[in-house]
Design a protein around this motif. Structure first.
Motif, PDB file in Angstrom:
ATOM      1  N   LYS A 122       1.940   7.614  -4.702  1.00 28.27           N
ATOM      2  CA  LYS A 122       2.689   7.822  -3.542  1.00 28.27           C
ATOM      3  C   LYS A 122       1.837   7.964  -2.363  1.00 28.27           C
ATOM      4  O   LYS A 122       0.716   8.201  -2.343  1.00 28.27           O
ATOM      5  CB  LYS A 122       3.284   9.339  -3.780  1.00 28.27           C
ATOM      6  CG  LYS A 122       4.233   9.533  -5.002  1.00 28.27           C
ATOM      7  CD  LYS A 122       5.506   8.940  -4.559  1.00 28.27           C
ATOM      8  CE  LYS A 122       6.556   9.253  -5.752  1.00 28.27           C
ATOM      9  NZ  LYS A 122       7.923   8.727  -5.518  1.00 28.27           N
ATOM     10  N   GLN A 123       2.669   7.255  -1.040  1.00 28.74           N
ATOM     11  CA  GLN A 123       1.889   7.297  -0.028  1.00 28.74           C
ATOM     12  C   GLN A 123       2.137   8.571   0.867  1.00 28.74           C
ATOM     13  O   GLN A 123       3.275   8.669   1.333  1.00 28.74           O
ATOM     14  CB  GLN A 123       2.449   6.029   0.756  1.00 28.74           C
ATOM     15  CG  GLN A 123       2.150   4.440  -0.047  1.00 28.74           C
ATOM     16  CD  GLN A 123       0.777   4.437  -0.321  1.00 28.74           C
ATOM     17  OE1 GLN A 123      -0.193   4.307   0.747  1.00 28.74           O
ATOM     18  NE2 GLN A 123       0.435   4.389  -1.683  1.00 28.74           N
ATOM     19  N   ILE A 124       1.309   9.306   0.985  1.00 25.58           N
ATOM     20  CA  ILE A 124       1.509  10.497   1.708  1.00 25.58           C
ATOM     21  C   ILE A 124       0.500  10.798   2.681  1.00 25.58           C
ATOM     22  O   ILE A 124      -0.671  10.437   2.773  1.00 25.58           O
ATOM     23  CB  ILE A 124       0.960  11.858   0.652  1.00 25.58           C
ATOM     24  CG1 ILE A 124       1.985  11.745  -0.786  1.00 25.58           C
ATOM     25  CG2 ILE A 124       1.029  13.110   1.231  1.00 25.58           C
ATOM     26  CD1 ILE A 124       1.724  12.743  -1.926  1.00 25.58           C
ATOM     27  N   SER A 130       0.326  12.652  -6.319  1.00 23.95           N
ATOM     28  CA  SER A 130       0.563  11.440  -5.960  1.00 23.95           C
ATOM     29  C   SER A 130       0.848  10.446  -7.072  1.00 23.95           C
ATOM     30  O   SER A 130       1.334   9.313  -6.717  1.00 23.95           O
ATOM     31  CB  SER A 130      -0.910  10.982  -5.355  1.00 23.95           C
ATOM     32  OG  SER A 130      -1.125  11.763  -4.218  1.00 23.95           O
ATOM     33  N   ALA A 133       7.702  13.508   2.130  1.00 22.62           N
ATOM     34  CA  ALA A 133       6.801  12.263   1.601  1.00 22.62           C
ATOM     35  C   ALA A 133       7.572  11.595   0.460  1.00 22.62           C
ATOM     36  O   ALA A 133       7.592  10.456   0.299  1.00 22.62           O
ATOM     37  CB  ALA A 133       5.374  12.546   1.350  1.00 22.62           C
ATOM     38  N   TYR A 134       8.052  12.565  -0.469  1.00 22.68           N
ATOM     39  CA  TYR A 134       8.460  11.665  -1.498  1.00 22.68           C
ATOM     40  C   TYR A 134      10.183  10.980  -1.251  1.00 22.68           C
ATOM     41  O   TYR A 134      10.487  10.071  -1.688  1.00 22.68           O
ATOM     42  CB  TYR A 134       9.072  12.962  -2.641  1.00 22.68           C
ATOM     43  CG  TYR A 134       8.019  13.116  -3.737  1.00 22.68           C
ATOM     44  CD1 TYR A 134       8.329  13.049  -4.825  1.00 22.68           C
ATOM     45  CD2 TYR A 134       6.680  13.351  -3.242  1.00 22.68           C
ATOM     46  CE1 TYR A 134       7.212  13.169  -5.984  1.00 22.68           C
ATOM     47  CE2 TYR A 134       5.791  13.482  -4.071  1.00 22.68           C
ATOM     48  CZ  TYR A 134       5.830  13.457  -5.519  1.00 22.68           C
ATOM     49  OH  TYR A 134       5.103  13.573  -6.612  1.00 22.68           O
ATOM     50  N   SER A 187       9.068   7.717   0.441  1.00 26.77           N
ATOM     51  CA  SER A 187       8.132   6.970  -0.338  1.00 26.77           C
ATOM     52  C   SER A 187       8.926   5.715  -0.600  1.00 26.77           C
ATOM     53  O   SER A 187      10.122   5.766  -1.154  1.00 26.77           O
ATOM     54  CB  SER A 187       7.787   7.696  -1.485  1.00 26.77           C
ATOM     55  OG  SER A 187       6.863   6.710  -2.478  1.00 26.77           O
ATOM     56  N   LYS A 188       8.321   4.549  -0.398  1.00 28.74           N
ATOM     57  CA  LYS A 188       9.040   3.209  -0.897  1.00 28.74           C
ATOM     58  C   LYS A 188       8.656   3.099  -2.311  1.00 28.74           C
ATOM     59  O   LYS A 188       9.320   1.952  -2.799  1.00 28.74           O
ATOM     60  CB  LYS A 188       8.538   2.086  -0.013  1.00 28.74           C
ATOM     61  CG  LYS A 188       9.274   2.422   1.655  1.00 28.74           C
ATOM     62  CD  LYS A 188       8.638   1.384   2.402  1.00 28.74           C
ATOM     63  CE  LYS A 188       9.014   1.630   3.985  1.00 28.74           C
ATOM     64  NZ  LYS A 188       8.596   0.485   4.626  1.00 28.74           N
ATOM     65  N   ASN A 189       7.427   3.733  -2.911  1.00 30.06           N
ATOM     66  CA  ASN A 189       7.216   3.383  -3.998  1.00 30.06           C
ATOM     67  C   ASN A 189       7.964   3.513  -5.107  1.00 30.06           C
ATOM     68  O   ASN A 189       8.484   2.762  -6.042  1.00 30.06           O
ATOM     69  CB  ASN A 189       5.882   3.884  -4.478  1.00 30.06           C
ATOM     70  CG  ASN A 189       4.665   3.426  -3.639  1.00 30.06           C
ATOM     71  OD1 ASN A 189       4.777   2.245  -2.975  1.00 30.06           O
ATOM     72  ND2 ASN A 189       3.644   4.031  -3.606  1.00 30.06           N
TER      73      ASN A 189
END
Length: 526
Positions: free
Chosen positions: A318-320, A405, A489-490, A493-495
Motif C-alpha cells: 500500500k502507498q501510505i 502495508s 490511505a486505504y 490506494s490505487k493498488n
C-alpha cells in the motif's frame, strides 16, 4: 573408484555449514583439488548496513567453518575483493574446472551470480548450483500457484502441499568422500586467506554487546538438539503464547543460524517432523513447524516481487503518506521515546542483536501506524543493521505486515505500548533490566513513570523529563488519528487488495512466525 579429474572451488556465501550442503558435496565429487572459498567484499565492510554484533557473529561462523573443514583436511580461503573479479582470478591461478555454490534468491545475489556465471562460461569453468537455503525451489512453488506469488500463508501452504515434502537433508561429507582429493595449503595461508579479526573489520570492542549467541554450525546444531529434546515443549509450541519480555528467550533463537545458513532449514523441518511422529501437536501457522514455513513464505513472495524492500514500485505494498520526523525516529532508535516497554526493547536490540518476535511487533507498530507515523522502510533499515537474524526477505515482509502495508490489513488493531507488556511482565522486570534508570519505580508506575508523583520520582532518583524522557507522543490521541489516516490511505490506494490479501484481511486466524519478526494472533485490546 572414479578418476579424480576436477579442480573445484566451492563458493560459500550463505550456507555456511557442511551438513545439508549439496553444492559442497558436488564440489567434492571427482575433485583432485578442492578450494572452499568465502569472498569478503571490502565495500560491504565499509558501506553495508551491518552492526558490530552481526559482524562478530559472521566472524565466529567463519572460524567455526574453518575448524570443521580442518577435520576434512581442508581449509577455508577468505578472499578480500569483489566476488566477480576475485573468483575469476582464483580460477585462473588454481586452474579451476568446476565452481559450485548454493542458490540465493535475493536481487543483489541474483544479479551478482549471473555475472559470475558468465565469467565462468568464458573461462570454460562448469558451474553447479544447488537449492538448499530454502525448503523448496521457490520458483516451482510460484509455478504451482498459477505463476504468481502466494500472498497469504494459507495459499502458500496449499501450493507447498502440492510440492510434496521437502527433500531430506544430506549428510556432511567425510574423509572417505574426499579420498584422493587435496587442498594445497601454504605456510602463509592464515596471513593471506585467514578469517579476519574484528579489528581487521574495523569493529571497536566498545560497540559490541554481550556474546549471547555464538555464531557457527557447531552451535547451531547443538542449540537445535537442545530444543528438540524438549519433546512436550516442541509439540505444544504456539508462537503467540510465548513471551516478548522474558529475561531469557522464550523461543529457540535459531533464526540467526538459519539466516547465515549455519543450520539447514530442511534438517530442522524433518527433525521437527520426527518429534511430532505419533504425538498430538500444535499446527501451522502457530506451531514450530509453522515458523519454518513462514520463512519459506516470505522467501517465495520476495523472490518474484519487484522492489520488495521498498514502498514505491512494490506491487504488493500500500502507498501510505508516511511523515518524516528525524527527532522521533532517533528517539525510537535509541530507546528514548518515553514509553519504557518500547525503549527497553530497542535497547535490548542494540545491545544483544536479538529481540522476541512480539517485541518486534510492538516497536514496529509504534514506529509506523500505531504512534509515530514514520515509514516502515526506516524501521527496516534499523533492524537490518542491528539484528543478528536480519534477513532481507523476512525483514521487508514483516515490516510491511506490521505497518499494515501488505499481507495484513486490520490497521485498526494497534499494540498498546503500555498494556501489551504488562500482560506477561506485570512487575516490569524486563524494563528494569534494560532501563536501570527506572529500576526503583514500583510496578504500578514502571510502564507509565510519568504518572508517578514527583516525590516518588525523587525517591526513585529519576525525574521524568530530566533523567528519563516524557512520552514523545500521547498514544491514545495519535492512535485514533493514525487509524483515520490509514483509513484514508486505504480508500485512496490505487493498488487495491488481491483476492489473497482480502482473504487474509477477513480471516479469523492470524498466523505467526518464528523465523523473524512476523505476525501473531492477539486480542483486540492490547
Amino acid at each position: 573408484m572414479s578418476q579424480k579429474c576436477h579442480k573445484a572451488i566451492h563458493w560459500f556465501r550463505k550456507g555456511l555449514r557442511l551438513h545439508d550442503n549439496p553444492a559442497f558435496i558436488e564440489a567434492c565429487k571427482d575433485a583432485s583439488e578442492l578450494y572452499p572459498v568465502f569472498v569478503l567484499d571490502p565495500w560491504f565492510v565499509t558501506n553495508a548496513n551491518v552492526g558490530a554484533n552481526r559482524w562478530r557473529f559472521l566472524a565466529q561462523t567463519l572460524n567455526d567453518l574453518d575448524n570443521n573443514l580442518k577435520s576434512l583436511h581442508l581449509r577455508l580461503f577468505v578472499v578480500r575483493g569483489n566476488p566477480e573479479i576475485e573468483l575469476e582470478k582464483l580460477c585462473k591461478k588454481w586452474e579451476i574446472t568446476k565452481l559450485t555454490y548454493e542458490v540465493d534468491t535475493e536481487p543483489y545475489a541474483v544479479a551478482r551470480d549471473k555475472c559470475v556465471d558468465l565469467k565462468m562460461d568464458n573461462l570454460g569453468v562448469s558451474v553447479v548450483k544447488c537449492i538448499s537455503h530454502t525448503l523448496f525451489d521457490i520458483h516451482k512453488v510460484v509455478k504451482v500457484n498459477g505463476g504468481k506469488a502466494p500472498l497469504t500463508y494459507q495459499s502458500f501452504q496449499t501450493a507447498a502441499a502440492r510440492m510434496g515434502p521437502p527433500a531430506q537433508a544430506v549428510a556432511s561429507p567425510t574423509l572417505q568422500d574426499l579420498q584422493g582429493c587435496r587442498t594445497p595449503i601454504a605456510d602463509t595461508h592464515d596471513k593471506e586467506f585467514g578469517v579476519p579479526t574484528l579489528k581487521d573489520l574495523g569493529i571497536c570492542s566498545e560497540d559490541l554487546g554481550p556474546n549471547l549467541f555464538q555464531g557457527g554450525e557447531t552451535e547451531a546444531l547443538e542449540r537445535m538438539e537442545r530444543h528438540l529434546k524438549k519433546v512436550n515443549w516442541i509439540c505444544a509450541f504456539e508462537k503467540p503464547k510465548t513471551e516478548p519480555n522474558s529475561l531469557v528467550p522464550s523461543t529457540t533463537v535459531l533464526s540467526p543460524y538459519l539466516k547465515f545458513g549455519c543450520l539447514s532449514a530442511r534438517l530442522l523441518y524433518h527433525k521437527i517432523i520426527q518429534v511430532y511422529k505419533g504425538k498430538k501437536h500444535s499446527q501451522p501457522p502457530v506451531s514450530l513447524l509453522g515458523q519454518v514455513l513462514w520463512r519459506e513464505f516470505y522467501y517465495t513472495v520476495a523472490a518474484v516481487t519487484p522492489n520488495f524492500d521498498k514502498m514505491e514500485g512494490n506491487p504488493v505494498c500500500k502507498q501510505i503518506p508516511w511523515q518524516e520526523n528525524s527527532e522521533h525516529l532517533d528517539a525510537w532508535k535509541m530507546g528514548r521515546t518515553g514509553y519504557p516497554f518500547i525503549d527497553a526493547i530497542m535497547i535490548q536490540l542494540r545491545q544483544e542483536g536479538w529481540i522476541h518476535h512480539l517485541a518486534r511487533h510492538a516497536v514496529a507498530c509504534f514506529l509506523t501506524r500505531g504512534d509515530l507515523w514514520i515509514s516502515w522502510e526506516e524501521g527496516q533499515k534499523e533492524f537490518e543493521k542491528l539484528l543478528l537474524d536480519a534477513d532481507w526477505s523476512l525483514n521487508a515482509g514483516n515490516w510491511m505486515w506490521l505497518s499494515a502495508s501488505a499481507f495484513f490489513h486490520q490497521y485498526f488493531r494497534v499494540y498498546s505500548p503500555i498494556a501489551f507488556g504488562k500482560k506477561t511482565d506485570p512487575n516490569g522486570d524486563y524494563i528494569r533490566k534494560y532501563l536501570p534508570v527506572l529500576n526503583k519505580f514500583p510496578a504500578k508506575f514502571i510502564f507509565e513513570p510519568w504518572k508517578a508523583p514527583l516525590t516518588m520520582q525523587q525517591a526513585a532518583s529519576c525525574i521524568i523529563g530530566k533523567d528519563y524522557p516524557k512520552p514523545i507522543v500521547d498514544h491514545d490521541t495519535v492512535r485514533q488519528k493514525n487509524i483515520q489516516k490509514m483509513a484514508a490511505a486505504y480508500a485512496k490506494s490505487k493498488n487495491g487488495a488481491s483476492n489473497d490479501v482480502k482473504d487474509l484481511a477477513t480471516s479469523k486466524k492470524r498466523p505467526s512466525s518464528d523465523a523473524s519478526n512476523s505476525p501473531v494472533k492477539k486480542k483486540k485490546k492490547a
